[in-house]
Design an enzyme around this catalytic site. Structure first.
Site, mmCIF file in Angstrom:
data_model
loop_
_atom_site.group_PDB
_atom_site.id
_atom_site.type_symbol
_atom_site.label_atom_id
_atom_site.label_comp_id
_atom_site.label_asym_id
_atom_site.label_seq_id
_atom_site.Cartn_x
_atom_site.Cartn_y
_atom_site.Cartn_z
ATOM 1 C CG HIS A 237 -0.008 0.149 2.591
ATOM 2 N ND1 HIS A 237 0.785 -0.844 3.247
ATOM 3 C CD2 HIS A 237 0.061 1.248 3.297
ATOM 4 C CE1 HIS A 237 1.142 -0.141 4.149
ATOM 5 N NE2 HIS A 237 0.814 0.896 4.499
ATOM 6 C CG ASP B 170 1.911 5.204 4.386
ATOM 7 O OD1 ASP B 170 1.333 4.119 4.546
ATOM 8 O OD2 ASP B 170 3.016 5.421 5.151
ATOM 9 C CG HIS C 27 5.322 0.970 2.574
ATOM 10 N ND1 HIS C 27 4.732 2.228 1.968
ATOM 11 C CD2 HIS C 27 4.816 0.976 4.032
ATOM 12 C CE1 HIS C 27 3.895 2.718 2.832
ATOM 13 N NE2 HIS C 27 3.809 1.888 4.185
ATOM 14 N NE ARG D 206 9.693 -4.611 10.584
ATOM 15 C CZ ARG D 206 8.723 -3.486 10.590
ATOM 16 N NH1 ARG D 206 7.544 -3.678 10.791
ATOM 17 N NH2 ARG D 206 9.328 -2.388 9.786
#
Length: 215
Positions: free
Chosen positions: A89, A91, A146, A156
């Site tokens: 996607h 941002d 990204h 993570r």
């Protein structure tokens, strides 16, 4: 993707709320200062001055920008090839400032195809250009496609600071970046309007507000 808060054990709730809210407040103040510096470095490179962007404030400090803080946790996954931490996607922001712990997972799409892993840098931050800065710059600063991968053995964590303009401000290609040979590529939208478009069209949102194709 699972979002988690911070867990405090054997600590009175009222103290936890105070400590956490104070940390978030100080982080917000620091990020807003950083956003102001980064925005002006980028806008100055396009010939846009503080006098040209009234909604940035009289001193150009972007104090009235809207922001959201997103805490992300990507648990370990026994079969990461069959799972995605966060789908590809862009941002819906001006800028996104991302802190990631020392676990790889963030990838950006390379022009021409393929994905490149953004290796974590200790005490470093990742800066993503969002769709609204893409529009404001008339495509000169393209937003970054990204995604996030999970892995088998390590969880993570990341903290994303999502920064956009004041809710009533319309973002469009800046007047200094358009002309007879440089038509505006996108129509004007507020952040709220664009968020609605993104929710409906996801990664096709930017093309739905496009007026003409780049030359």
């Amino acid at each position: 993707m699972v979002n988690h808060g911070v867990i405090f054990r054997n600590v009175p709730l009222i103290v936890v709320v105070f400590l956490f809210s104070d940390i978030v407040k100080r982080y917000d103040e620091a990020m807003k200062k950083l956003v102001g510096k980064l925005m002006w470095l980028m806008l100055d490179s396009l010939g846009i001055t503080k006098e040209d962007l009234k909604w940035a404030g009289s001193k150009g400090q972007f104090k009235k920008t809207c922001a959201a803080l997103q805490l992300n946790s990507y648990p370990t996954c026994p079969d990461p090839d069959r799972a995605m931490g966060l789908a590809a996607h862009t941002d819906s922001t001006l800028l996104t400032i991302l802190y990631q712990n020392n676990i790889s997972g963030l990838q950006v799409h390379r022009k021409g195809g393929g994905w490149v892993t953004v290796a974590p840098v200790p005490e470093g931050l990742v800066i993503n250009v969002g769709d609204l800065l893409h529009i404001l710059s008339n495509g000169l600063y393209p937003s970054v496609l990204h995604r996030v991968l999970v892995n088998r053995i390590q969880r993570r964590l990341s903290v994303a600071y999502l920064c956009g303009p004041p809710p009533n401000v319309e973002i469009c290609p800046h007047a200094k970046l358009v002309g007879p040979n440089k038509p505006p590529l996108y129509k004007a939208v507020t952040w709220n309007e664009y968020l609605g478009t993104k929710a409906k069209h996801f990664n096709k949102a930017l093309s739905t507000v496009r007026l003409c194709a780049p030359s």
